[in-house]
Structures are given as C-alpha cells and as structure tokens.
Enzyme design. Sequence first.
Site, mmCIF file in Angstrom:
data_model
loop_
_atom_site.group_PDB
_atom_site.id
_atom_site.type_symbol
_atom_site.label_atom_id
_atom_site.label_comp_id
_atom_site.label_asym_id
_atom_site.label_seq_id
_atom_site.Cartn_x
_atom_site.Cartn_y
_atom_site.Cartn_z
ATOM 1 N N SER A 1 0.868 -1.181 0.000
ATOM 2 C CA SER A 1 0.000 0.000 0.000
ATOM 3 C C SER A 1 0.907 1.233 0.000
ATOM 4 O O SER A 1 2.098 1.118 0.333
ATOM 5 C CB SER A 1 -0.854 -0.027 1.274
ATOM 6 O OG SER A 1 -1.383 1.239 1.564
ATOM 7 N N TYR B 1 -2.754 -1.236 10.305
ATOM 8 C CA TYR B 1 -2.806 -1.512 8.860
ATOM 9 C C TYR B 1 -1.494 -1.097 8.188
ATOM 10 O O TYR B 1 -0.863 -1.881 7.473
ATOM 11 C CB TYR B 1 -3.996 -0.790 8.216
ATOM 12 C CG TYR B 1 -4.052 -0.988 6.713
ATOM 13 C CD1 TYR B 1 -4.560 -2.168 6.178
ATOM 14 C CD2 TYR B 1 -3.572 -0.020 5.834
ATOM 15 C CE1 TYR B 1 -4.591 -2.371 4.798
ATOM 16 C CE2 TYR B 1 -3.600 -0.214 4.461
ATOM 17 C CZ TYR B 1 -4.119 -1.392 3.947
ATOM 18 O OH TYR B 1 -4.128 -1.591 2.587
HETATM 19 N N1 LIG Z 1 -8.769 -0.535 -1.992
HETATM 20 C C1 LIG Z 1 -7.780 0.244 -1.548
HETATM 21 O O1 LIG Z 1 -7.943 1.480 -1.432
HETATM 22 C C2 LIG Z 1 -6.435 -0.350 -1.236
HETATM 23 C C3 LIG Z 1 -5.343 0.510 -1.080
HETATM 24 C C4 LIG Z 1 -4.090 -0.024 -0.803
HETATM 25 C C5 LIG Z 1 -3.938 -1.389 -0.669
HETATM 26 N N2 LIG Z 1 -5.020 -2.216 -0.807
HETATM 27 C C6 LIG Z 1 -4.808 -3.657 -0.639
HETATM 28 O O2 LIG Z 1 -5.301 -4.351 -1.764
HETATM 29 C C7 LIG Z 1 -5.619 -5.699 -1.382
HETATM 30 C C8 LIG Z 1 -6.979 -6.048 -1.967
HETATM 31 O O3 LIG Z 1 -7.974 -5.247 -1.356
HETATM 32 P P1 LIG Z 1 -9.227 -4.681 -2.176
HETATM 33 O O4 LIG Z 1 -9.117 -3.224 -2.187
HETATM 34 O O5 LIG Z 1 -9.394 -5.389 -3.449
HETATM 35 O O6 LIG Z 1 -10.388 -5.046 -1.130
HETATM 36 P P2 LIG Z 1 -11.729 -5.904 -1.254
HETATM 37 O O7 LIG Z 1 -12.521 -5.499 -2.443
HETATM 38 O O8 LIG Z 1 -12.368 -5.802 0.075
HETATM 39 O O9 LIG Z 1 -11.183 -7.397 -1.503
HETATM 40 C C9 LIG Z 1 -10.516 -8.092 -0.505
HETATM 41 C C10 LIG Z 1 -10.433 -9.564 -0.852
HETATM 42 O O10 LIG Z 1 -9.715 -10.238 0.178
HETATM 43 C C11 LIG Z 1 -10.480 -11.355 0.635
HETATM 44 N N3 LIG Z 1 -10.236 -11.580 2.048
HETATM 45 C C12 LIG Z 1 -10.343 -10.671 3.056
HETATM 46 N N4 LIG Z 1 -10.097 -11.267 4.232
HETATM 47 C C13 LIG Z 1 -9.800 -12.565 3.957
HETATM 48 C C14 LIG Z 1 -9.472 -13.692 4.765
HETATM 49 N N5 LIG Z 1 -9.420 -13.615 6.116
HETATM 50 N N6 LIG Z 1 -9.240 -14.881 4.175
HETATM 51 C C15 LIG Z 1 -9.329 -14.975 2.812
HETATM 52 N N7 LIG Z 1 -9.642 -13.964 2.008
HETATM 53 C C16 LIG Z 1 -9.876 -12.770 2.574
HETATM 54 C C17 LIG Z 1 -11.936 -10.993 0.341
HETATM 55 O O11 LIG Z 1 -12.724 -12.135 0.087
HETATM 56 P P3 LIG Z 1 -13.744 -12.842 1.115
HETATM 57 O O12 LIG Z 1 -14.412 -11.762 1.915
HETATM 58 O O13 LIG Z 1 -14.668 -13.619 0.220
HETATM 59 O O14 LIG Z 1 -12.885 -13.739 1.927
HETATM 60 C C18 LIG Z 1 -11.793 -10.223 -0.977
HETATM 61 O O15 LIG Z 1 -11.772 -11.116 -2.068
HETATM 62 C C19 LIG Z 1 -5.550 -5.727 0.136
HETATM 63 O O16 LIG Z 1 -4.335 -6.331 0.527
HETATM 64 C C20 LIG Z 1 -5.558 -4.254 0.538
HETATM 65 O O17 LIG Z 1 -4.911 -4.037 1.758
HETATM 66 C C21 LIG Z 1 -6.255 -1.724 -1.085
#
Ligand SMILES: NC(=O)c1ccc[n+]([C@@H]2O[C@H](COP(=O)([O-])OP(=O)(O)OC[C@H]3O[C@@H](n4cnc5c(N)ncnc54)[C@H](OP(=O)(O)O)[C@@H]3O)[C@@H](O)[C@H]2O)c1
Length: 256
Positions: free
Chosen positions: A138, A151
């Site tokens: 991130s 985080y």
């Molecule tokens: N969106 C942002 O602004 C942002 C910014 C910087 C970094 N990131 C990083 O990008 C990555 C993806 O996030 P996203 O933005 O795509 O969020 P998202 O739409 O909420 O997707 C998160 C995914 O992770 C899975 N997940 C969460 N907890 C889990 C667990 N305990 N076991 C297995 N699977 C799990 C969820 O699936 P289930 O709920 O079905 O398990 C979902 O498929 C993360 O590492 C996040 O920290 C995001």
Amino acid sequence: MNTVLITGTTSGIGKAFAEKFANAGNNIILVSRNKSKLQQQQIYLQSHYHVSVKYISCDLSEVHAANVIMDKISSMGLSVDFLINNAGFNEAGYFIDTSLEKELDMIQVHIKALTALTKLVLPGMIARRYGHILNVGSTGSYMPCPCDAVYAATKSYVLSFSNGLYQELKGTGVTVTCLCPGATETLFADKADISNTLLFKLFVMQPETVAAIGYKNLLKGKRTVTAGLYNKLLVLSAKLLPTAIINPIAQWMVRS
Ligand SMILES: NC(=O)c1ccc[n+]([C@@H]2O[C@H](COP(=O)([O-])OP(=O)(O)OC[C@H]3O[C@@H](n4cnc5c(N)ncnc54)[C@H](OP(=O)(O)O)[C@@H]3O)[C@@H](O)[C@H]2O)c1
C-alpha cells in the site's frame, strides 16, 4: 501454461488480477472465504477465458491456512508458477477504539499467511528456476498512518519483506514484486467505514488499472511499483519529509 495462485479474488484488486491472468491464458487457483462467490467466479472465468479454474475456500486468518491451501494444491497435482498475495482488509480508527481481534486477524492475513505462502511456494519455483510472486502492499507501506496504525505497519512489513527477498532471489529465476496501491474503488473502504474520508475522495483508482500495473511490472520482475502518478508523488513526499510533518497529514486524510 502457468498456474497462478491468487488470494482475495472475490472482489476488488484480486478479482481484477484473476481476470487479467485468465485473459492471458493462465490456469487460476482462486482463494477467498466466500464459497458461493468463488463458485460463480470459477464458472465465469472458465466460460469466458477457456482456462482451468480451481478454487479453495479458506480463511487466511486461520493459523494453518497456508499449509491447508498448499496441501490442497499438491493433492490437485498442481504446482504454482505465479503467487499473488493480495487478500487483505482494514480496521481504521484510533487504536484505543479499534477491534484487537480484527487487528490480530489482519496481522495474520497480511503478514503471517503472506509469509507462509511465499515460503511454501518458493522451493518448487527455485527448483524449476521459474516463478513470480507479487505481494500487495500500500502507499501506507511507506509511512506511518495515524488512525490506521496497525494496517500501515502490516503493509510496511510487506514492503520490507518483499525488498529483502527480491535481493536474495537474484539469479534464481524467481522474482518478487511489491505492488503499492493508493485509494482504489473496491469494497475495502466501505468495509472499513472510510469511504467518506479525504483519502477516498481525492484520487481513487479503478481496481482493473491497479491490477494491470501490477501485472505488467510483475512480468518485468520489478522490485516495487506504486500505482498511479498521484500515489507516486505521495510516496516521494513520505520519503523526503520528516515523520513529524507526514504524521498529521496522513491523519487528516484518514479522518477528514
Ligand atoms: N482498496 C484500496 O484502497 C487499497 C489501497 C491499498 C492497498 N489495498 C490492498 O489491496 C488488497 C486487496 O484489497 P481490495 O481493495 O481489493 O479489497 P476488497 O474489495 O475488500 O477485496 C478483498 C479480498 O480479500 C479477501 N479476504 C479478506 N479477508 C480474507 C481472509 N481472512 N481470508 C481470505 N480472504 C480474505 C476478500 O474475500 P472474502 O471476503 O470472500 O474472503 C476479498 O476477495 C488488500 O491487501 C488491501 O490491503 C487496497
């Protein structure tokens, strides 16, 4: 044909990664918790891209999740060529108010499961002298984030771990890339109740764009990549400015 293991595929950046890799003709192993979403995703990807798609429904906050996943993959007779450690979530707020249970789960998912999966796929990759790993960090990997302290600390680990491993793996045929997105339009912000903050109002990228940047740089074997110009400038500021200045700005962006 490569086999790609992607965690956190049921929404957001991981979903976009799954589509990107399937579109390029790779076989996919999807990992998330929600079984019905995984089943739908399997059907969709197989019928649209004519690749083999398996899924493993697994909670990465469970201590032995990585071993369970890798045991299932070896019982399928598969080996992993690409690993995308993407699954994650946020628990934002003043540390005194946030849920310790969620924060410990976050440490398990972002740090322990990511480390264990990497450890378990590496011997096969090194033996075959071929493999790519991408760890999702991130912009918070580069700076402390008040009101999102745990985080950002977990994401600093992801960056530091990936950087160290990148150097160790030189000459093995295996690369590690750390992708650092900033605010991205996924379910992430809603789940953490931070979608109305300045951070998610100023400059938000689409998950497909972020995954495309990660994909391109992973194939090039790049060490780190920050997604988008705005985020690159943010990271540069965090490198140049002292924490005493970055701290209140970061807090303002997460609390305003
Ligand atoms: N969106 C942002 O602004 C942002 C910014 C910087 C970094 N990131 C990083 O990008 C990555 C993806 O996030 P996203 O933005 O795509 O969020 P998202 O739409 O909420 O997707 C998160 C995914 O992770 C899975 N997940 C969460 N907890 C889990 C667990 N305990 N076991 C297995 N699977 C799990 C969820 O699936 P289930 O709920 O079905 O398990 C979902 O498929 C993360 O590492 C996040 O920290 C995001």
